[in-house]
Every structure is written in C-alpha cells, then in structure tokens.
Write a protein that holds these residues in place. Structure first.
Motif, mmCIF file in Angstrom:
data_model
loop_
_atom_site.group_PDB
_atom_site.id
_atom_site.type_symbol
_atom_site.label_atom_id
_atom_site.label_comp_id
_atom_site.label_asym_id
_atom_site.label_seq_id
_atom_site.Cartn_x
_atom_site.Cartn_y
_atom_site.Cartn_z
ATOM 1 N N TYR A 1 -12.124 1.879 -9.331
ATOM 2 C CA TYR A 1 -12.205 0.499 -8.860
ATOM 3 C C TYR A 1 -10.959 -0.340 -9.157
ATOM 4 N N PHE A 2 -10.228 -0.017 -10.213
ATOM 5 C CA PHE A 2 -9.193 -0.939 -10.662
ATOM 6 C C PHE A 2 -7.758 -0.415 -10.600
ATOM 7 N N ILE A 3 -7.546 0.879 -10.889
ATOM 8 C CA ILE A 3 -6.181 1.377 -11.046
ATOM 9 C C ILE A 3 -5.681 2.132 -9.824
ATOM 10 N N LEU A 4 -6.487 3.072 -9.329
ATOM 11 C CA LEU A 4 -6.077 3.872 -8.178
ATOM 12 C C LEU A 4 -5.693 3.024 -6.965
ATOM 13 N N PRO A 5 -6.437 1.958 -6.612
ATOM 14 C CA PRO A 5 -6.048 1.159 -5.436
ATOM 15 C C PRO A 5 -4.634 0.599 -5.503
ATOM 16 N N GLU B 1 -1.759 2.039 -2.736
ATOM 17 C CA GLU B 1 -1.242 1.085 -1.761
ATOM 18 C C GLU B 1 0.274 0.958 -1.853
ATOM 19 N N LEU B 2 0.810 1.041 -3.076
ATOM 20 C CA LEU B 2 2.254 0.923 -3.247
ATOM 21 C C LEU B 2 2.990 2.203 -2.850
ATOM 22 N N LYS B 3 2.291 3.370 -2.893
ATOM 23 C CA LYS B 3 2.881 4.670 -2.524
ATOM 24 C C LYS B 3 4.164 4.965 -3.310
ATOM 25 N N VAL B 4 4.132 4.756 -4.606
ATOM 26 C CA VAL B 4 5.318 4.946 -5.427
ATOM 27 C C VAL B 4 5.537 6.437 -5.720
ATOM 28 N N VAL B 5 6.795 6.865 -5.785
ATOM 29 C CA VAL B 5 7.127 8.242 -6.164
ATOM 30 C C VAL B 5 6.897 8.420 -7.660
ATOM 31 N N SER B 6 7.393 7.468 -8.428
ATOM 32 C CA SER B 6 7.167 7.433 -9.865
ATOM 33 C C SER B 6 6.277 6.231 -10.162
ATOM 34 N N ILE B 7 5.215 6.426 -10.960
ATOM 35 C CA ILE B 7 4.323 5.303 -11.257
ATOM 36 C C ILE B 7 5.062 4.205 -12.014
ATOM 37 N N TYR B 8 6.177 4.557 -12.637
ATOM 38 C CA TYR B 8 6.941 3.564 -13.387
ATOM 39 C C TYR B 8 7.741 2.653 -12.458
ATOM 40 N N GLU B 9 7.824 3.046 -11.206
ATOM 41 C CA GLU B 9 8.404 2.161 -10.206
ATOM 42 C C GLU B 9 7.580 0.878 -10.092
ATOM 43 N N TYR B 10 6.274 1.005 -10.326
ATOM 44 C CA TYR B 10 5.407 -0.173 -10.318
ATOM 45 C C TYR B 10 5.875 -1.210 -11.342
ATOM 46 N N ASN C 1 3.165 -11.067 -6.567
ATOM 47 C CA ASN C 1 2.630 -10.621 -5.289
ATOM 48 C C ASN C 1 1.250 -10.011 -5.535
ATOM 49 N N PRO C 2 0.225 -10.425 -4.795
ATOM 50 C CA PRO C 2 -1.133 -9.921 -5.047
ATOM 51 C C PRO C 2 -1.248 -8.401 -5.038
ATOM 52 N N VAL C 3 -0.390 -7.698 -4.325
ATOM 53 C CA VAL C 3 -0.488 -6.245 -4.230
ATOM 54 C C VAL C 3 -0.208 -5.565 -5.570
ATOM 55 N N PHE C 4 0.434 -6.275 -6.513
ATOM 56 C CA PHE C 4 0.749 -5.701 -7.813
ATOM 57 C C PHE C 4 -0.444 -5.690 -8.766
ATOM 58 N N PHE C 5 -1.546 -6.325 -8.358
ATOM 59 C CA PHE C 5 -2.666 -6.506 -9.275
ATOM 60 C C PHE C 5 -3.876 -5.708 -8.830
ATOM 61 N N THR C 6 -4.739 -5.453 -9.805
ATOM 62 C CA THR C 6 -5.983 -4.748 -9.516
ATOM 63 C C THR C 6 -6.844 -5.604 -8.587
ATOM 64 N N ARG D 1 -6.404 -9.520 -7.820
ATOM 65 C CA ARG D 1 -5.790 -9.810 -6.521
ATOM 66 C C ARG D 1 -6.626 -10.821 -5.743
ATOM 67 N N LYS D 2 -7.937 -10.634 -5.749
ATOM 68 C CA LYS D 2 -8.826 -11.561 -5.048
ATOM 69 C C LYS D 2 -8.753 -12.954 -5.673
ATOM 70 N N TYR D 3 -8.685 -12.988 -7.010
ATOM 71 C CA TYR D 3 -8.590 -14.277 -7.704
ATOM 72 C C TYR D 3 -7.307 -15.010 -7.311
ATOM 73 N N ILE D 4 -6.183 -14.289 -7.277
ATOM 74 C CA ILE D 4 -4.910 -14.913 -6.921
ATOM 75 C C ILE D 4 -4.931 -15.402 -5.481
ATOM 76 N N GLU D 5 -5.451 -14.566 -4.566
ATOM 77 C CA GLU D 5 -5.501 -14.962 -3.158
ATOM 78 C C GLU D 5 -6.421 -16.166 -2.944
ATOM 79 N N ASP D 6 -7.575 -16.181 -3.638
ATOM 80 C CA ASP D 6 -8.487 -17.324 -3.522
ATOM 81 C C ASP D 6 -7.836 -18.588 -4.069
ATOM 82 N N LYS D 7 -7.121 -18.430 -5.178
ATOM 83 C CA LYS D 7 -6.456 -19.574 -5.783
ATOM 84 C C LYS D 7 -5.391 -20.134 -4.841
ATOM 85 N N ARG D 8 -4.633 -19.241 -4.229
ATOM 86 C CA ARG D 8 -3.604 -19.700 -3.288
ATOM 87 C C ARG D 8 -4.231 -20.304 -2.043
#
Length: 601
Positions: free
Chosen positions: A107-111, A115-124, A548-553, A557-564
């Motif tokens: 629910y929280f980490i895999l999404p 979505e970012l499709k990073v080669v290295s997870i540390y790119e995140y 950017n909301p895409v960086f968050f679980t 992400r929903k909280y940030i988008e609702d706030k904005r």
C-alpha cells in the motif's frame, strides 16, 4: 555406495557419495549454462536497461520465484534450523513481521518506486532530496549487501566443508566464481531464471528431508512431544524488557522494520518489481513472494524441531561431530538420507541454490547501484551502451571478489541469525529511516535526511560493535537451551544444562550493549527520524521544489493534493469576492476594467 562415514564419539562424520556429487554438479552446471545462454544468445538488446531490468518485460512467474529465493539465503536455510535447535521457536514468529511488511509494501512503498521507474532506488533520494543524500545511503546499502553476501557465502561453504571434507578456503571461491560468471554474463534475465531453478530445488530438498526425518523419529506427534519436553516450543513470551533476546513482541513488531529494510527497500527486490510490465503484476508478485517467504521460513523453522527430535538424546555439537551449530542441518541430512542415492546431493544443491540466488541478486543490484550512483556521474555524457554494460559487468565481478574476501573475515563470528540481524542493524535503521522520512514526512528537507542518516549509522555502529565485543569477551552470554548426550553410543562428558550467566559481569556492560539485537533496526530508524525532523525544522523545513506529490506514499500524496486543491479553491474564491466587491464599488465599465486589471496584477 552413496556416502562415506567416519566414526567419532558415538556418531559418524558423513560425506557425500558419487550420486550426491552428480546431482550437485548438475545444478551448478545448469545455473552456469543459463547465464551463458542469456549472455550470448538470449538477450534482445545490449543496453543497461536490458541488462539490469530485462527491458521491463520479464515474466511474472520467474520474478516471483526470484524475489522469494533471493531473500531465503543460505543463512536462512542453515541458520533458522540451528536457531530453533538452540533457542526454541520464538524466531518462527518472524512470519508475523514478514506479513506486516507485505501490507506496508503493497500500500505505501511499492507504488512510489514503480511509478518513478528508477534504475537505482537511491535515485529516489536524489529526486526527493539531493545527490549527497543519495550517495550516502547508497554507500550504506552497498556495505549491507556485501556483509550479507559474505555471511551467506561463508556459512554455506562451512556446510559444504562438513559433507565433502574440504576446507572453506577452497569451497568459498569455487562456488562464488560460478555465481559471478553467470550473473556477469546474463544480467537480470539469467538471475531470475536461475532463481526459479534454484527455488524449485530448495523446495524439493526441504520437503523431502522433512518428510523422511518425521518418518524416522516416529511421526509428527513424536516431533512435537520431544520438542515440548526439551523446552523448544516457545511462542507466548510477553516480556517487555528490551534486554530479553527474543519475545513475542520484538519477534513480530521489530521484525517488521527489519523486513522493510531487507525486502521493501532492497535494491535487488525493487529491481524485479520495476522489471514487470504493469503495476498490477508488480503488486501481485509482491504479495505472492511474501507468502513464499513465509512458507520457506516456516519449513526451515519446522526442520529445526525435526532435527532436535532426531538428536533428542545425543547432541552432535556436544559430541564434537560438528564444530559449529550452523553445520547441524547438513549433518542431519547426511544422517537421515544416507540410504537414498542423490538425496543428500539434492539438499546440498538446495542450500547452495539459496546462497547463489542471494549472491547473484545482490551482485546484479550492486552493479546497478554502483554504476548509477558513483560511476555514471563521473563519465562523459556520450558513453555507449556497450561501454556502460562492460563497466557494469566489471563492477559485478569486482563486487563478487570483494564478497569472497570479506567472507573469510566473518569466520570467528557467532550465531548466524543473530549475526545477520546485528550487522544489518548498523545500516538498515538509517536506510529505512531515510526512505520513510522522504515518503511519509512532507516537511522534511535534504539537510535533515543527511544528518539523520549519518548520526544513525555512527551511533548504531558504536552500539553493535560494542555489543559484539562484549559477547566475544564473554561478558554477555546467550541463553542457549539444554541438550542431552546420555543417548550417545560412547561416553561424552559435557555439560547437560543451560549455561549459568554471570549477572554481575553483565551488569558491568553498558546498558546499550545489552539491548536485544531485534531492536537494532528500530533504534537506528528512530535516531534517523528524530535527528532529521529537528534539523529540518531548524533549517527552514521543506524545500518546495522537492514536494512533488509523486515522491510521497499514496496517503501523503492525497493529503498534499487535497491541501493544494483547497488552497487553490480558497484563492479562487477570494479573487471572485474581490472582483464582486470592486464591481459594486465602481459602476462604470472603464473603472471596473481598470480595477480588475489592477487586481489581476
């Protein structure tokens, strides 16, 4: 003749026979051939994306098998039975933490990663914070992987030396070199398909050994009765003391954070998720592989009870047939399967399959991590795909050789499961902390993330090294359960009770060194979070460019988008009210037009 033996102290030292060597050699040959095939004929394009992610077109079945057996290393296959044999079934409760991790990951980490499709997870971490945080955490992860692989290689080589009579200085390099070759040649495709082969072999050998063992001791009821009489059945121990090695609480809830660091934030595992073509398949593979890990861990733990029931009255360790507890499973297999040609070889192949899978996965992920995070930024921009691939292969080869060297340094360390968790606690706390800090805390900044990671690593290094030194000096003793030797054929005059711990000596040890290893990852994470939040607050809080909301679980992400959205709606409403007020105050079109123009500026 299937196996040979040498009599010693009432038990026999048992060695592989020709049928066992045949089965074992066949497994190693197939693994190597798979790597050669994908290295020279099976690839579709010679690019880093193809080498590291299979072009993100891999099949679900081998990926699920690969993720499962990558986690169940030789440390698990050999360490879990000896852990149950010595300390009882509390470590079986790790499955609770594994299942909780599966929920958190789903629910929280895999999404975020998919979505970012990073080669290295540390790119995140560079996207969320900056390149300094990325490189610091990538370095910590590389250390963690090298230690894990080295421990797996050593323990498995120790087991092999028990059954073939050849020292670990020969077995460690020999098997590791095979793994390095097929990983270097075939990339991620070779890794996942050899993992599938090795996973099948692990499951077959484990089930066969357990079934035969149950039959030899007289059935499941005998296994349970002897285990209960020997004090091995231990689940409901609810002590809240942090100094108790294992309890119901820390075996489940502290294990959750260790599993998040070992699986959800593991480069080699995430690399497989993003290698799948759709998010739905990635999520499905995460759930199934989690269940697979639970099943394999349970089989390994149950085999510990079967082994104890077999040697209920004659402990091979006290009888000096084996030198270390981690050798008890291979000895047991050679003992109960000696009459079935090839079955002992199948088991040894299964154990090595587990280690080869872990090593190949880690080497492939280290190739991705070191290239993306350290080498690529130093290269000129016009590096060809062929050159990049060759660099990654060189990194894989050098990483494998380094793991072989480090494997010899862990020879004097203690219980393998505790060793895995203890040294994992040095880095995993910081790793879990920085990723969850980035995904869950939208007000955090890069200064806080870097400061928290460094503090966590330094403090946990001090605690873990101090604790291990206290154990090595005999100031802290592990509460091993009693074993018997009165049933051995010859006299073995050794202690037959739980070793008495000198409480006075333990009280002289710093209280932090006496904390159970189960808490290490949680403590490291807490240190990271605390320091990161304080530093972020003192240095101005969040950096808007990195929110950017895409960086968050998803929940954040929903909280940030609702706030904005609410902020935008409020601004629109205020602008509308201002326009209406201006329109009422100024009746003339010219004045209204001027007012609106002024308002818009």
């Amino acid at each position: 003749m299937n196996s040979t033996s040498v009599q010693t102290d009432g038990l026999q030292r048992l060695y592989l026979g020709w049928a066992d060597y045949t089965v074992f050699s066949l497994m190693l040959s197939l693994s190597t051939l798979i790597g050669i095939y994908f290295g020279f004929w099976g690839r579709r394009e010679n690019t880093p994306l193809e080498y590291l992610h299979g072009g993100r077109k891999l099949n679900v079945t081998p990926v699920i098998a690969s993720m499962t057996v990558s986690y169940i290393s030789g440390i698990t296959v050999l360490g879990a039975p000896s852990e149950i044999y010595l300390f009882g079934t509390l470590s079986w409760l790790y499955v609770g933490g594994m299942m909780l991790m599966g929920v958190v990951n789903y629910y929280f980490i895999l999404p975020v990663f998919y979505e970012l499709k990073v080669v290295s997870i540390y790119e995140y971490l560079e996207l969320r914070f900056n390149h300094h945080v990325r490189r610091a955490v990538s370095f910590l992860s590389t250390i963690d992987q090298i230690l894990r692989v080295s421990m797996a290689v050593y323990v498995t080589s120790l087991a092999l030396s028990q059954v073939i009579g050849v020292g670990v200085e020969v077995t460690s390099p020999a098997v590791s070199v095979i793994c390095i070759i097929y990983t270097m040649l075939g990339g991620i495709r070779a890794v996942v398909w050899t993992d599938l082969l090795q996973g099948i072999m692990m499951l077959m050998s484990s089930l066969a050994v357990i079934i035969i063992g149950i039959q030899q001791v007289g059935g499941l009821d005998t296994v349970w009765r002897r285990s209960e009489a020997g004090g091995r059945i231990r689940f409901f121990e609810f002590s809240a003391s942090p100094y108790v090695r294992l309890t119901f609480w820390n075996a489940i809830f502290c294990q959750l954070f260790f599993e998040i660091g070992s699986v959800s934030l593991n480069q080699s595992i995430v690399q497989r998720y993003v290698s799948l073509p759709t998010f739905r398949k990635a999520r499905m593979s995460a759930i199934i592989s989690c269940l697979g890990v639970v099943i394999l861990w349970s089989l390994a733990c149950f085999s510990g009870l079967v082994i104890y029931s077999k040697y209920y009255e004659c402990d091979p360790l006290k009888a000096k047939v084996i030198q270390r507890p981690d050798q008890i499973f291979p000895y047991y297999v050679m003992d109960v399967c000696a009459s079935i040609p090839g079955l002992s070889g199948l088991f040894v192949a299964g154990v090595f399959s587990a280690t080869l899978s872990t090593m190949s996965s880690s080497l492939n992920s280290m190739g991705a991590t070191v290239y993306e995070d350290f080498v690529k930024p130093c290269l000129r921009s016009n590096v060809t795909d062929k050159m990049a691939n060759n660099i990654i292969k060189l990194i894989v080869a050098l990483s494998g050789l380094l793991c072989i060297c480090v494997a010899f340094l862990v020879a004097e360390l203690g219980n393998v499961i505790q060793m895995l968790y203890a040294f994992g606690g040095i880095t995993l706390g910081a790793i879990v902390g920085v990723f969850t800090f980035g995904m869950f805390y939208h007000r955090g900044n890069s200064k806080g993330a870097l400061a928290g990671s460094v503090c966590s690593f330094l403090i946990m290094s001090w605690i873990v090294i101090g604790a291990e030194k206290a154990i090595a000096d005999g100031k802290i003793e592990l509460p091993v359960l009693p074993t018997r030797v009165d049933g051995c054929q010859s006299n073995v005059t050794l202690p037959n009770s739980i070793p008495r711990i000198d409480s006075t000596k333990e009280e002289e040890v710093l209280f932090l060194y006496r904390i159970s290893y189960q808490y290490y990852t949680l403590i490291g994470m807490a240190i990271m979070f605390t320091v990161a939040i304080i530093v972020s607050f003192l240095t101005g809080g969040q950096e808007e460019a990195n929110t950017n909301p895409v960086f968050f679980t998803p929940i954040v992400r929903k909280y940030i988008e609702d706030k904005r959205r609410k902020s935008y709606s409020m601004q629109s409403a205020l602008r509308s009210l201002l326009q209406q007020d201006l329109a009422r105050r100024h009746k003339g079109n010219a004045i209204l037009t001027d007012s609106l123009a002024f308002e818009s500026t």
